[in-house]
Scaffold this active site. Structure first.
Site, PDB file in Angstrom:
ATOM      1  N   TRP A 221      43.330  37.626  48.413  1.00 20.86           N
ATOM      2  CA  TRP A 221      43.865  35.766  48.468  1.00 20.86           C
ATOM      3  C   TRP A 221      42.939  35.405  48.659  1.00 20.86           C
ATOM      4  O   TRP A 221      42.627  33.969  49.386  1.00 20.86           O
ATOM      5  CB  TRP A 221      44.533  35.583  49.095  1.00 20.86           C
ATOM      6  CG  TRP A 221      45.461  35.999  47.863  1.00 20.86           C
ATOM      7  CD1 TRP A 221      46.117  34.981  46.820  1.00 20.86           C
ATOM      8  CD2 TRP A 221      46.106  37.148  47.421  1.00 20.86           C
ATOM      9  NE1 TRP A 221      47.072  35.656  46.254  1.00 20.86           N
ATOM     10  CE2 TRP A 221      47.283  37.073  46.991  1.00 20.86           C
ATOM     11  CE3 TRP A 221      46.512  38.371  48.184  1.00 20.86           C
ATOM     12  CZ2 TRP A 221      48.331  37.949  46.050  1.00 20.86           C
ATOM     13  CZ3 TRP A 221      46.970  39.465  47.421  1.00 20.86           C
ATOM     14  CH2 TRP A 221      47.972  39.256  47.264  1.00 20.86           C
ATOM     15  N   CYS A 257      49.214  36.719  41.987  1.00 23.13           N
ATOM     16  CA  CYS A 257      50.477  37.104  41.399  1.00 23.13           C
ATOM     17  C   CYS A 257      50.747  37.463  39.943  1.00 23.13           C
ATOM     18  O   CYS A 257      51.548  38.492  39.766  1.00 23.13           O
ATOM     19  CB  CYS A 257      51.632  36.273  42.354  1.00 23.13           C
ATOM     20  SG  CYS A 257      51.157  34.401  41.076  1.00 23.13           S
ATOM     21  N   HIS A 314      53.529  30.812  41.618  1.00 28.72           N
ATOM     22  CA  HIS A 314      53.571  32.027  41.961  1.00 28.72           C
ATOM     23  C   HIS A 314      54.466  32.521  40.309  1.00 28.72           C
ATOM     24  O   HIS A 314      55.891  32.562  39.835  1.00 28.72           O
ATOM     25  CB  HIS A 314      54.663  32.633  43.243  1.00 28.72           C
ATOM     26  CG  HIS A 314      54.878  33.254  43.705  1.00 28.72           C
ATOM     27  ND1 HIS A 314      53.316  34.585  43.876  1.00 28.72           N
ATOM     28  CD2 HIS A 314      55.909  34.446  43.856  1.00 28.72           C
ATOM     29  CE1 HIS A 314      54.063  35.938  43.939  1.00 28.72           C
ATOM     30  NE2 HIS A 314      55.212  36.011  44.279  1.00 28.72           N
ATOM     31  N   ASP A 337      59.489  41.572  42.389  1.00 29.82           N
ATOM     32  CA  ASP A 337      58.428  41.093  42.604  1.00 29.82           C
ATOM     33  C   ASP A 337      57.364  41.799  43.164  1.00 29.82           C
ATOM     34  O   ASP A 337      57.624  42.111  44.542  1.00 29.82           O
ATOM     35  CB  ASP A 337      58.306  39.490  43.795  1.00 29.82           C
ATOM     36  CG  ASP A 337      57.266  38.671  43.960  1.00 29.82           C
ATOM     37  OD1 ASP A 337      55.666  39.606  43.400  1.00 29.82           O
ATOM     38  OD2 ASP A 337      57.132  37.748  44.172  1.00 29.82           O
ATOM     39  N   ILE A 456      50.636   9.783  43.836  1.00 32.81           N
ATOM     40  CA  ILE A 456      49.809   9.999  43.277  1.00 32.81           C
ATOM     41  C   ILE A 456      49.967   9.764  41.888  1.00 32.81           C
ATOM     42  O   ILE A 456      50.652  10.176  41.334  1.00 32.81           O
ATOM     43  CB  ILE A 456      48.843  11.315  43.864  1.00 32.81           C
ATOM     44  CG1 ILE A 456      48.251  11.093  45.767  1.00 32.81           C
ATOM     45  CG2 ILE A 456      47.693  11.212  43.386  1.00 32.81           C
ATOM     46  CD1 ILE A 456      48.417  11.836  46.172  1.00 32.81           C
ATOM     47  N   TYR A 495      44.577  28.505  44.421  1.00 36.41           N
ATOM     48  CA  TYR A 495      46.674  28.222  44.039  1.00 36.41           C
ATOM     49  C   TYR A 495      47.600  28.728  44.987  1.00 36.41           C
ATOM     50  O   TYR A 495      48.778  28.268  44.379  1.00 36.41           O
ATOM     51  CB  TYR A 495      46.984  29.484  42.222  1.00 36.41           C
ATOM     52  CG  TYR A 495      47.123  30.352  42.547  1.00 36.41           C
ATOM     53  CD1 TYR A 495      48.712  30.804  42.714  1.00 36.41           C
ATOM     54  CD2 TYR A 495      46.485  31.648  42.944  1.00 36.41           C
ATOM     55  CE1 TYR A 495      49.063  32.718  42.847  1.00 36.41           C
ATOM     56  CE2 TYR A 495      46.423  33.146  43.192  1.00 36.41           C
ATOM     57  CZ  TYR A 495      47.713  33.032  43.246  1.00 36.41           C
ATOM     58  OH  TYR A 495      48.556  34.158  43.378  1.00 36.41           O
TER      59      TYR A 495
END
Length: 666
Positions: A221, A257, A314, A337, A456, A495
């Site tokens: 990552w 992921c 994810h 997972d 925003i 991400y």
């Protein structure tokens, strides 16, 4: 005989050169009798089916059975179904709870046959039974799909080639089961466990990552992909699985992921378990199990990295099966997972846990309910670290577990399945689930709205290469005039929530607002600044921190925006038919204000590109506003609806994905 049986058992896409059948369903074999004709009632034929290195009846890996008058689909059975003669036609059925895998079937003294046995979601007595033909087409037989990435406000459909029926893939999937540590420690027990899709799903969630074993993928990552390729490089599972197999089970570098989940999906479908990849936006990674994500910002509103994280999205896997270890209402979709995040029973794996248990807050059920519950329900508490070392709580409306998404059955549209994981916010049922889960933070509703609001807003023209404005909108919902300070910043972000360089910042010391007043503040983001800072995820984190001079309260708004890559356009030239050479004309317009060098297009597709990846490199550079264009030839091997997955890479623009659905005629 293989062609007839494999077609009947929906395994013919694996090939018809060997016998591949499903449990709980009859298959037929013919025996040539050297001793003459078979007469019913005269003589007997004993059959023995065995799997694994130490077959035993106690473990259910060896079954002995004789001929009976009729087939019994609830157990191993065999019956003569052809007329008497010198060729004996036998119908055979494997028990619907038999362990899956490679079998040897011994037929008396007359010989042996070998076959592979898979789960059977078409069989009502199988634990993976699914009573919907269209869903079975999607979740077992479909060799391609869509995985949703991007952001919750802008989900981006990424095509993926699962390729579970491509040549050699089933053998690799069985090898993955054989390489798992439980099998290496006690093969007899492990082979016996393969009758149970709960067991196999849990093994796969450990074996798709390599943290404890000779698993398939190594996760990474950071931006350093030395010794491998970026997770964004992959277009499908086939190349990954073949690389693992050909490199003596060394992990393939690298995955993130969606790659872990997609590979687990390919393996599960190959074995016959209905499954799908799901995406959870604003996914919490709660490291200490307290159902609270503690976020920290500095005095400028910029994030300070901590162990607890909120991932922009994810991905994990849902598999369809019964849960005889739980009540019947927990049958159906189970979340597992394979991304290595936290250990479960000493191993990096997660699940399977019934999705229904997450919704109801039943966190005592197996497996890993608390971790998955926190991914979709954790509370977010934000603290500001001041220069003097003190911290103060910041009002923030961050909600984890948004827009939980999967590909729709029979179309590429996004299906929102959030309602399967959680009750509507603020409902009595949600409160009951939180009580059951002992989710005190959410029950207490600690934060009070301070009356000063900041949100925003963005425009729709945010594509990579453009300069554009984003806006902080400040609103005074109180009865008195307000003086405040607004810090409005932006930075590149991965991400998984790791932040990078500053893309633009504004500090307004005197924002004055009358009662009910509103102020809109623009921040310009220029490609010349953000272009070099973006990660491959094309994400920018926007943060607006509002400080009330009177009350000393602070309010934070955070929004991640995803910048669109240029669109890949695909035209198919020629009549799409089996075994007929076709051309894909692929075009991408360079929307960046810089020249693109070393441009390369790559295609792959199940039953389209012969199980291979086909690439074409451009000889010349592509200037701003110009088109990169190639023709790539391929020959489809099977009819039906297929997905041609396309990838574009160059010096300044990488891993741009596109696809084209192609209907191949016979």
């Amino acid at each position: 005989i293989c062609e007839f049986n494999n077609t009947d058992h929906r395994t013919d896409l694996n090939g018809v050169d060997r016998l591949i059948v499903r449990r709980g369903q009859v298959f037929t074999i013919s025996l040539y009798l050297r001793s003459g004709n078979y007469q019913p009632g005269v003589g007997s034929l004993d059959l023995v089916a065995e799997t694994g290195p130490q077959p035993s009846e106690q473990y259910g890996t060896r079954a002995s059975f004789g001929l009976s008058a009729d087939i019994d689909t609830s157990r191993w059975s065999a019956a003569v179904t052809g007329p008497p003669g010198d060729t004996l036609t036998l119908s055979i059925c494997a028990a619907p709870d038999a362990p899956i895998g490679r079998y040897t079937l011994t037929l008396g003294a007359s010989g042996q046959i070998e076959f592979i046995l898979l789960y059977n979601p078409w069989c009502p007595d199988d634990a993976v039974y699914m009573d919907n033909e269209k869903s079975l087409e999607e979740y077992v037989l479909s060799q391609d799909g869509i995985i949703f990435r991007g952001s919750s406000k802008h989900p981006i459909a990424t095509p993926w080639n699962f390729g579970q029926f491509e040549s050699g893939i089933l053998d690799i999937c069985l090898r993955i089961l054989d390489m798992n540590p439980k099998c290496l420690r006690n093969p007899g027990k492990d082979y016996s466990g393969r009758r149970n899709p709960i067991y196999v799903s849990r093994v796969l969630s450990a074996m798709v990552n390599c943290n404890d074993d000779k698993g398939v993928l190594l996760g990474r990552w950071t931006d350093d992909y030395e010794g491998g390729v970026s997770p964004m490089f992959w277009r499908g599972s086939v190349e990954i699985l073949r690389n693992w197999d050909s490199q003596a089970c060394q992990p393939v570098r690298y995955g993130q992921c969606w790659v872990f989940a997609a590979v687990a999906c390919s393996i599960s479908r190959a074995l016959g378990i209905p499954c799908r990849v799901v995406t959870n936006y604003f996914s919490a990674h709660d490291t200490n199990g307290n159902l609270v994500i503690e976020r920290y910002i500095n005095e400028n509103g910029e994030p300070i990295q901590s162990r607890d994280m909120i991932w922009n999205y994810h991905c994990w896997l849902e598999s369809w099966m019964t849960r005889p270890d739980l009540k019947s209402e927990f049958n159906g979709w189970q979340a597992s997972d394979p991304t290595p995040q936290e250990k479960s029973e000493g191993v990096y794996c997660c699940g399977p846990i019934p999705v229904r248990a997450i919704k109801e807050g039943d966190l005592m059920f197996k497996y890993d309910a608390l971790f998955v519950f926190s991914e979709v329900n954790a509370d977010v508490v934000t603290f500001r670290k001041n220069k003097d070392g003190s911290t103060s709580q910041v009002y923030s409306t961050a909600v984890v577990g948004q827009k939980i998404s999967t590909k729709s059955v029979g179309s590429d549209a996004r299906e929102d399945i959030t309602h399967l994981y959680k009750y509507p916010e603020g409902s009595d049922e949600e409160r009951e689930a939180f009580k059951k889960a002992n989710h005190q933070n959410k029950l207490l509703h600690q934060q009070q709205n301070p009356g000063l609001h900041v949100t925003i807003k963005v425009t729709s023209d945010m594509s990579k290469g453009c300069d554009f404005d984003v806006f902080a909108v400040v609103t005074n919902n109180t009865q008195s005039e307000k003086k405040c300070r607004l810090l409005f910043g932006s930075c590149a972000v991965s991400y998984s929530g790791v932040t990078g360089g500053n893309c633009g910042f504004k500090d307004l010391l005197n924002v004055e607002l009358p009662p009910g007043g509103e102020r809109r503040v623009a921040l310009r983001l220029n490609y010349s600044k953000y272009g070099a800072l973006l990660t491959e995820d094309n994400l920018i984190r926007l943060g607006a921190l509002l400080l009330d001079y009177t009350t000393k309260e602070s309010t934070l708004a955070v929004r991640n925006i995803v910048l669109e890559n240029p669109e890949i356009k695909v035209r198919i030239l020629g009549e799409p038919k089996v075994n007929r050479k076709l051309a894909a004309e692929i075009t991408l317009q360079n929307t960046l204000p810089v020249q693109l060098d070393n441009c390369c297009f790559t295609i792959e597709g199940a039953n389209l590109t012969g199980g291979c990846v086909i690439s074409e490199t451009l000889n010349s550079s592509v200037g701003p506003g110009e088109d990169a264009k190639v023709k790539i030839y391929f020959t489809p091997s099977h009819s039906g609806l297929r997905k041609l997955v396309v990838d574009f890479n160059s010096s300044k623009l990488s891993h741009v994905k596109g696809y084209r659905n192609v209907i191949i005629g016979k």
